[in-house]
Design an enzyme around this catalytic site. Structure first.
Site, PDB file in Angstrom:
ATOM      1  N   HIS A 103      -5.957 -33.815 -11.899  1.00 17.93           N
ATOM      2  CA  HIS A 103      -5.205 -35.075 -11.848  1.00 17.93           C
ATOM      3  C   HIS A 103      -3.711 -34.803 -11.760  1.00 17.93           C
ATOM      4  O   HIS A 103      -2.998 -35.378 -10.928  1.00 17.93           O
ATOM      5  CB  HIS A 103      -5.521 -35.922 -13.090  1.00 17.93           C
ATOM      6  N   SER A 139     -12.689 -43.516   6.724  1.00 20.87           N
ATOM      7  CA  SER A 139     -11.719 -42.584   6.139  1.00 20.87           C
ATOM      8  C   SER A 139     -12.506 -41.640   5.245  1.00 20.87           C
ATOM      9  O   SER A 139     -13.159 -42.075   4.298  1.00 20.87           O
ATOM     10  CB  SER A 139     -10.673 -43.346   5.325  1.00 20.87           C
ATOM     11  N   MET A 192       0.840  -1.196   0.000  1.00 20.66           N
ATOM     12  CA  MET A 192       0.000   0.000   0.000  1.00 20.66           C
ATOM     13  C   MET A 192       0.880   1.252   0.000  1.00 20.66           C
ATOM     14  O   MET A 192       2.098   1.173  -0.116  1.00 20.66           O
ATOM     15  CB  MET A 192      -0.962  -0.051   1.181  1.00 20.66           C
TER      16      MET A 192
END
Length: 904
Positions: A478, A795, A115
């Site tokens: 992937h 899980s 800034m």
């Protein structure tokens, strides 16, 4: 004014030397980091030039109202300005003895350099004479005025800074001098007039009517207008592009706003007994306990950071004539600040005619190596305890220590950028196919696999390549997921790359570069940079400091940490990094390469004898896989997920077959060969699904083709039995994927138990193999108590649970609409990178209901979120016993889990 609506706060001393500071370091959300720490330094007696701070909340009120000031705030600022003038004994704009102030930003979270700042505010054509009279230094006066006009024009009015730099360069050329400091007072006075002319020619008077004179914009002479416009500009810089990008990258809330600090100016450019500098109380690069930083004699702060002059190291300051006492005092201040804040501090200071002033302090940014070293040293010194030391290291920083990186001294140009999908750096020849990558590796050549997007077919090439680069896909595509699991550098979604795999070339949009197979490129998976040519790499320095911090973290954390691994090498790496087991072994990765032909034969044949032969072959191969995995993790749990993906993923692409048939017809291939290929395409087409993610996969696959799970369970049990006979202690567990109904797990568990019992009897060993399920469908979480009756563990597969809960396709969302959602703040985080609150609620429900029904149930998270520190912070509060992540993120997860425990 009541405390609840207080918008402006004083800091520093009054005219009698009494501290009148209204804030402290705990008020960062209100005063911003800079304002809070200025107040704190004033409170502990350090020499802080007095001033006042306008709150962060005022910034957001102003911005949210369309840049309209909240009622009464300008009057309050006017009162605090008058109070400051009374404390200092000077007035802004006074033609005889003017007060000059700086106007600086200061967000609650450190955003260095993002800034804006305005210095020397209060100078005009009259007050410049007073400044010169008071200092008896005309050169200093005109230098300050030209700096103010230049900075105000650039920061507040948005004029191009080069307009002014070019004028300075012209003046230096006219005078035959090299440095700004060689310009005389007369030269600088002439530059002031030139700068005012540039201002008038480039500012639109219709846009700023307060500055209009006879249709021309005139540099503002009224200090009150200067101050108001400067404060508004600093407020506005909260939303400048670099600040927005920095907040996005560092996950800083856009609604915090910035405070504005109006502070009495002190001058480092008043001659050889004045200076300015930036310093750290320790070395931020390596953590060594030494005073570190730079300073410039006869300069202002922007000169140090801009690089326009050569700086001197901070260690020389106390030996510089005229600055010796201030240099010694500064070193004492370093010690005071470290002892007070108990951290390595970043400091800005000015020396004015031999007197030291502190302009800022904040916790200093540091490398991962330095963070570890400083935390351990400070614990030894008694400044902090071990818990605090563990909290001082950012988990994400550990990626810097675990992967090769670009040499920080290397020079290079970035060709294009993508998403920083998997950390580390790679250098290699461009290849466009998995086969080419494998062949190159066999020949000893290093490659980067370049694809539109990778598929499971590319796994061998991904393993063989040094890095992966795709033009499509996001951080959970992937390519990204597999690369992170392997610890391979990966850059995804580099959409400037137009890849033609058939021609083996890449056109890089916006450039004249065309890459061909064999061309050398470099990529940085930590930044997303892609570079033409080879960049020198440096290997990570794994120091004892990392082991020390992680051992302290292990003593603190409550969550277990396991790894996702699909081969013995990754399993051993995970164990070396401190994993407490394998939370997910994805067996589909074991069906690729040469084995793909076997599974294809199984899929495309209806003959049960042929299928039985395929299953037998795969079973032997699977047993070998599991022998290596269980041996590497001997004594630790290894959860093996039964085959999960739809079978069509193991088949050829129908589109590719269609193209191949067209080529065969065009080239006049024999009719019987064409017919055979067409029959294959029809078979493959028969396996295609409209929505494979919700189709024949997971446990459904096991129910339709029961010979597959039986084969896998037999291989798991057989490997465990063989290792037990060798005196080892294998701990395999079997995971049934994508369960939605309790009947599914009940049926498949019974089948698995039957096979395990058969193997145990055949081998003459006792096998106690736990059987559980992956919770990745909302229904499974909702009826977790019913499912838990048939499960030893849950899980949570949060990748698919996110997709099925939000209705987002992971690969499509990141490419199509997620960027817009994030840009428009419809979402704060990418839900595939940091777990969504709704998904986390399902995990919580699943844990609570499951454990209520089965108190012995063990719950873990094995999706990508298991390696994300922010997600780990959520999981630590809602019930899982462990998280599981890629091997290279195990150290990160261990540290994040400890920090989550401390946060609780």
């Amino acid at each position: 004014m009541t405390e609840e609506v207080k918008r402006v706060f004083a800091f520093g001393k009054d005219a009698n030397g009494n501290n009148v500071t209204e804030g402290n370091t705990n008020m960062k959300p209100v005063l911003g980091g800079k304002g809070a720490n200025l107040a704190e330094m004033a409170n502990i007696g350090l020499p802080v030039p007095p001033g006042f701070t306008i709150s962060c909340q005022t910034c957001m009120e102003y911005a949210n109202a369309g840049n309209v000031w909240p009622e009464g705030v300008l009057d309050t600022i006017h009162q605090y300005r008058e109070d400051l003038e009374q404390r200092v004994g000077k007035k802004i704009g006074d033609p005889k003895d003017p007060l000059l102030v700086s106007v600086r930003s200061g967000a609650p979270m450190s955003m260095p350099g993002m800034m804006d700042t305005v210095l020397n505010l209060g100078l005009n054509d009259e007050s410049i004479n007073g400044l010169i009279a008071q200092t008896q230094n005309p050169r200093f006066g005109w230098d300050s005025y030209r700096r103010f006009i230049q900075m105000f024009s650039n920061v507040v009015m948005g004029l191009d800074g080069d307009l002014f730099e070019n004028a300075i360069n012209v003046k230096k050329a006219q005078r035959g001098v090299k440095d700004d400091t060689d310009l005389t007072a007369q030269d600088l006075q002439e530059l002031v007039e030139e700068f005012k002319r540039i201002f008038s020619e480039n500012v639109d008077p219709d846009q700023y009517p307060d500055l209009a004179r006879e249709g021309v914009a005139v540099f503002p002479q009224d200090p009150m207008i200067q101050l108001k416009l400067a404060i508004e500009a600093v407020f506005g810089s909260w939303d400048n592009p670099r600040a927005v990008l920095y907040r996005k990258k560092n996950k800083i809330d856009d609604n915090m706003g910035t405070a504005v600090n109006v502070q009495t100016m002190v001058f480092g450019n008043m001659g050889d007994t004045s200076a300015t500098g930036v310093a750290f109380t320790r070395n931020p690069a390596n953590g060594d306990k030494e005073f570190y930083g730079d300073y410039l004699v006869n300069a202002q702060g922007e000169d140090v950071v801009s690089g326009i002059r050569n700086t001197s190291p901070i260690a020389e300051l106390k030996h510089t004539p005229g600055l010796e006492e201030a240099g010694k005092e500064l070193e004492e201040v370093f010690v005071i600040l470290e002892n007070h804040f108990h951290d390595m501090m970043d400091i800005e200071f000015t020396i004015m005619q031999g007197k030291l002033y502190m302009l800022q302090t904040r916790v200093g940014k540091r490398t991962a190596q330095a963070a570890l070293h400083i935390a351990i040293d400070m614990e030894k010194e008694g400044l902090i305890d071990k818990k605090t030391a563990v909290q001082r290291v950012e988990p994400e920083q550990l990626d810097q220590l675990l992967h090769p990186q670009f040499d920080k001294n290397a020079t290079y140009d970035v060709l294009c950028k993508g998403l920083n999908a998997s950390p580390g750096a790679a250098v290699g020849e461009v290849v466009f196919s998995s086969e080419a990558a494998v062949k190159a590796a066999e020949e000893g050549r290093k490659t980067v696999l370049v694809r539109w997007e990778t598929t499971p077919d590319d796994l061998a090439g991904m393993i063989a390549a040094e890095g992966i680069l795709t033009s499509h896909g996001g951080k959970t595509s992937h390519a990204a997921v597999i690369a992170r699991g392997m610890g391979a550098p990966c850059v995804c979604g580099a959409d400037a790359l137009h890849i033609d795999a058939d021609k083996k070339e890449v056109i890089v949009a916006g450039t004249d570069v065309v890459l061909h197979e064999g061309d050398m490129i470099s990529l940085d998976g930590s930044t997303g940079d892609v570079v033409l040519g080879a960049v020198d790499l440096v290997l990570p320095e794994l120091t004892g400091d990392l082991d020390t911090i992680l051992s302290w973290a292990d003593d603190i954390r409550e969550l277990g940490v396991r790894a996702n691994a699909d081969n013995p090498e990754d399993a051993q790496l995970a164990r070396d990094f401190g994993a407490e087991g394998i939370g997910l072994c994805r067996t589909e990765h074991m069906f690729l390469g040469d084995r793909k032909q076997i599974i294809q034969k199984f899929i495309l044949n209806d003959d049960e004898e042929i299928r039985a032969d395929c299953v037998a072959q795969l079973g032997e191969l699977q047993k070998g896989d599991f022998l290596g995995m269980f041996k590497a993790m001997d004594g630790l749990p290894v959860i093996v997920r039964l085959l999960d993906p739809p079978l069509h993923e193991f088949l050829e692409s129908p589109r590719a077959l269609d193209v191949e048939i067209a080529h065969m017809e065009e080239q006049g291939a024999p009719a019987e060969e064409i017919a055979a290929k067409r029959h294959l395409m029809e078979q493959v087409d028969s396996w295609s699904e409209a929505n494979p993610m919700l189709g024949l996969r997971g446990c459904r696959l096991s129910i339709v083709f029961p010979q597959l799970p039986k084969m896998q369970v037999r291989a798991i049990a057989g490997a465990a039995a063989e290792l037990k006979k060798q005196g080892l202690n294998p701990q395999p567990e079997i995971m049934i994927p994508l369960v939605a109904f309790e009947s599914e797990i009940e049926t498949l568990r019974a089948t698995a138990e039957e096979v395990v019992a058969e193997v145990a009897k055949e081998e003459g060993v006792e096998l106690n193999i736990k059987i559980g399920t992956m919770i990745e469908l909302p229904r499974a979480a909702v009826i977790a108590d019913k499912i838990a009756a048939h499960a030893d563990f849950f899980s949570f597969g949060t990748n698919d649970l996110t997709q099925t809960t939000l209705g987002f396709s992971r690969d499509d969302a990141e490419a199509k609409f997620l960027p817009a959602y994030l840009e428009q703040h419809l979402l704060k985080r990418n839900p595939f990178a940091t777990v969504d609150d709704g998904v986390a609620e399902l995990v919580k429900m699943g844990c609570e209901k499951g454990k209520a029904a089965n108190p012995a149930l063990v719950c873990g998270v094995c999706g990508e979120h298991g390696g994300d520190p922010e997600s780990i912070m959520k999981f630590a509060k809602i019930g899982p016993d462990y998280v599981s992540c890629s091997p290279y993120r195990v150290p990160l997860a261990r540290l994040a889990a400890a920090q989550a425990a401390l946060a609780k």
